[in-house]
Write a protein that holds these residues in place. Structure first.
Motif, PDB file in Angstrom:
ATOM      1  N   UNK A 172       0.850  -1.185   0.000  1.00 14.41           N
ATOM      2  CA  UNK A 172       0.000   0.000   0.000  1.00 14.41           C
ATOM      3  C   UNK A 172       0.888   1.239   0.000  1.00 14.41           C
ATOM      4  N   UNK A 173       0.334   2.347  -0.416  1.00 13.33           N
ATOM      5  CA  UNK A 173       1.076   3.603  -0.494  1.00 13.33           C
ATOM      6  C   UNK A 173       0.968   4.461   0.741  1.00 13.33           C
ATOM      7  N   UNK A 174       0.521   3.880   1.849  1.00 14.69           N
ATOM      8  CA  UNK A 174       0.396   4.632   3.091  1.00 14.69           C
ATOM      9  C   UNK A 174       0.906   3.792   4.251  1.00 14.69           C
ATOM     10  N   UNK A 175       0.946   4.398   5.418  1.00 14.29           N
ATOM     11  CA  UNK A 175       1.318   3.678   6.628  1.00 14.29           C
ATOM     12  C   UNK A 175       2.694   3.051   6.532  1.00 14.29           C
ATOM     13  N   UNK A 176       2.791   1.779   6.885  1.00 13.29           N
ATOM     14  CA  UNK A 176       4.069   1.069   6.853  1.00 13.29           C
ATOM     15  C   UNK A 176       4.329   0.405   5.509  1.00 13.29           C
ATOM     16  N   UNK A 177       3.469   0.672   4.523  1.00 11.62           N
ATOM     17  CA  UNK A 177       3.668   0.119   3.186  1.00 11.62           C
ATOM     18  C   UNK A 177       2.844  -1.120   2.898  1.00 11.62           C
ATOM     19  N   UNK A 178       2.012  -1.536   3.841  1.00 15.26           N
ATOM     20  CA  UNK A 178       1.082  -2.660   3.655  1.00 15.26           C
ATOM     21  C   UNK A 178      -0.311  -2.200   4.047  1.00 15.26           C
ATOM     22  N   UNK A 179      -1.341  -2.882   3.504  1.00 15.40           N
ATOM     23  CA  UNK A 179      -2.714  -2.414   3.697  1.00 15.40           C
ATOM     24  C   UNK A 179      -3.297  -2.682   5.087  1.00 15.40           C
ATOM     25  N   UNK A 180      -2.656  -3.529   5.901  1.00 12.57           N
ATOM     26  CA  UNK A 180      -3.071  -3.766   7.288  1.00 12.57           C
ATOM     27  C   UNK A 180      -4.488  -4.304   7.386  1.00 12.57           C
ATOM     28  N   UNK A 181      -4.860  -5.232   6.479  1.00 12.45           N
ATOM     29  CA  UNK A 181      -6.210  -5.800   6.499  1.00 12.45           C
ATOM     30  C   UNK A 181      -6.268  -7.164   7.173  1.00 12.45           C
ATOM     31  N   UNK A 182      -5.123  -7.792   7.415  1.00 10.27           N
ATOM     32  CA  UNK A 182      -5.134  -9.054   8.160  1.00 10.27           C
ATOM     33  C   UNK A 182      -4.972  -8.752   9.643  1.00 10.27           C
ATOM     34  N   UNK A 183      -5.324  -9.714  10.459  1.00  7.72           N
ATOM     35  CA  UNK A 183      -5.312  -9.500  11.913  1.00  7.72           C
ATOM     36  C   UNK A 183      -3.900  -9.363  12.426  1.00  7.72           C
ATOM     37  N   UNK A 184      -3.640  -8.478  13.370  1.00  3.13           N
ATOM     38  CA  UNK A 184      -4.553  -7.485  13.945  1.00  3.13           C
ATOM     39  C   UNK A 184      -4.535  -6.195  13.129  1.00  3.13           C
ATOM     40  N   UNK A 185      -5.694  -5.714  12.773  1.00  4.68           N
ATOM     41  CA  UNK A 185      -5.781  -4.449  12.051  1.00  4.68           C
ATOM     42  C   UNK A 185      -5.471  -3.314  13.012  1.00  4.68           C
ATOM     43  N   UNK A 186      -4.708  -2.364  12.523  1.00  3.12           N
ATOM     44  CA  UNK A 186      -4.429  -1.173  13.318  1.00  3.12           C
ATOM     45  C   UNK A 186      -3.310  -1.325  14.332  1.00  3.12           C
ATOM     46  N   UNK A 187      -2.677  -2.480  14.403  1.00 12.04           N
ATOM     47  CA  UNK A 187      -1.594  -2.646  15.373  1.00 12.04           C
ATOM     48  C   UNK A 187      -0.396  -1.795  14.973  1.00 12.04           C
ATOM     49  N   UNK A 188       0.186  -1.120  15.936  1.00 14.94           N
ATOM     50  CA  UNK A 188       1.400  -0.347  15.681  1.00 14.94           C
ATOM     51  C   UNK A 188       2.569  -0.868  16.504  1.00 14.94           C
ATOM     52  N   UNK A 189       2.408  -2.045  17.069  1.00 14.64           N
ATOM     53  CA  UNK A 189       3.467  -2.662  17.862  1.00 14.64           C
ATOM     54  C   UNK A 189       4.226  -3.637  16.972  1.00 14.64           C
TER      55      UNK A 189
END
Length: 169
Positions: A43-60
């Protein structure tokens, strides 16, 4: 809970830990995993991945891996390939190769990059990474190989926090 997320090719894309302060049973975690995507897409945002697999929204995060090319969101400034000899041959064929990692300290407060460059044989000819002293200093390691893929020469340039460089060959 520690987690591992994979990309569409089954390679480890993201590892980290999930904690919310809420106690979940293994069955509850499994239900959350089953409800999400099975893999990560670039993905073109965040850490470069879409973050749709579990856990969504994790920043750890422990580590984020990038593959195939150097066109990912967040590519670190100043980590481009640096030619080191007339005969070096940077490959453009990096499909299925690990091109960068972003590792985090245990509390996710410090990020450390490593960017890998290859020759046409898929051998690592240069690594640009943060060094252990600070996240703003960088080490560059260059490698040369013979026709049997034996390492014949290596040079590491270590730059300290004051900007002074030490080269080891």
């Amino acid at each position: 809970w520690d987690y591992t997320k994979y990309d569409v090719s089954g390679r480890v894309a993201v590892t980290g830990w999930f904690g919310t302060g809420t106690l979940y049973s293994r069955a509850q975690i499994q239900a959350m995993v089953d409800a999400g995507a099975m893999y990560e897409n670039r993905a073109g945002t965040g850490v470069g991945y879409d973050n749709l697999s579990w856990p969504q929204g994790s920043t750890n995060y422990y580590r984020i891996n990038y593959y195939d090319d150097y066109n990912f969101h967040g590519f670190p400034e100043g980590y481009e390939y640096q030619s080191f000899k007339e005969s070096d041959s940077l490959s453009k064929h990096t499909t299925n190769l690990l091109t960068a990692t972003l590792g985090y300290s245990f509390d996710s407060s410090k990020a450390r990059w490593a960017v890998y460059y290859y020759d046409d044989e898929g051998r690592v000819i240069q690594v640009n990474r943060n060094n252990n002293l600070t996240t703003t200093s960088k080490d560059i390691t260059n490698n040369e190989f013979d026709f049997n893929s034996q390492l014949t020469w290596t040079r590491r340039q270590h730059t300290g926090p004051g900007g002074q460089a030490v080269t080891i060959e």
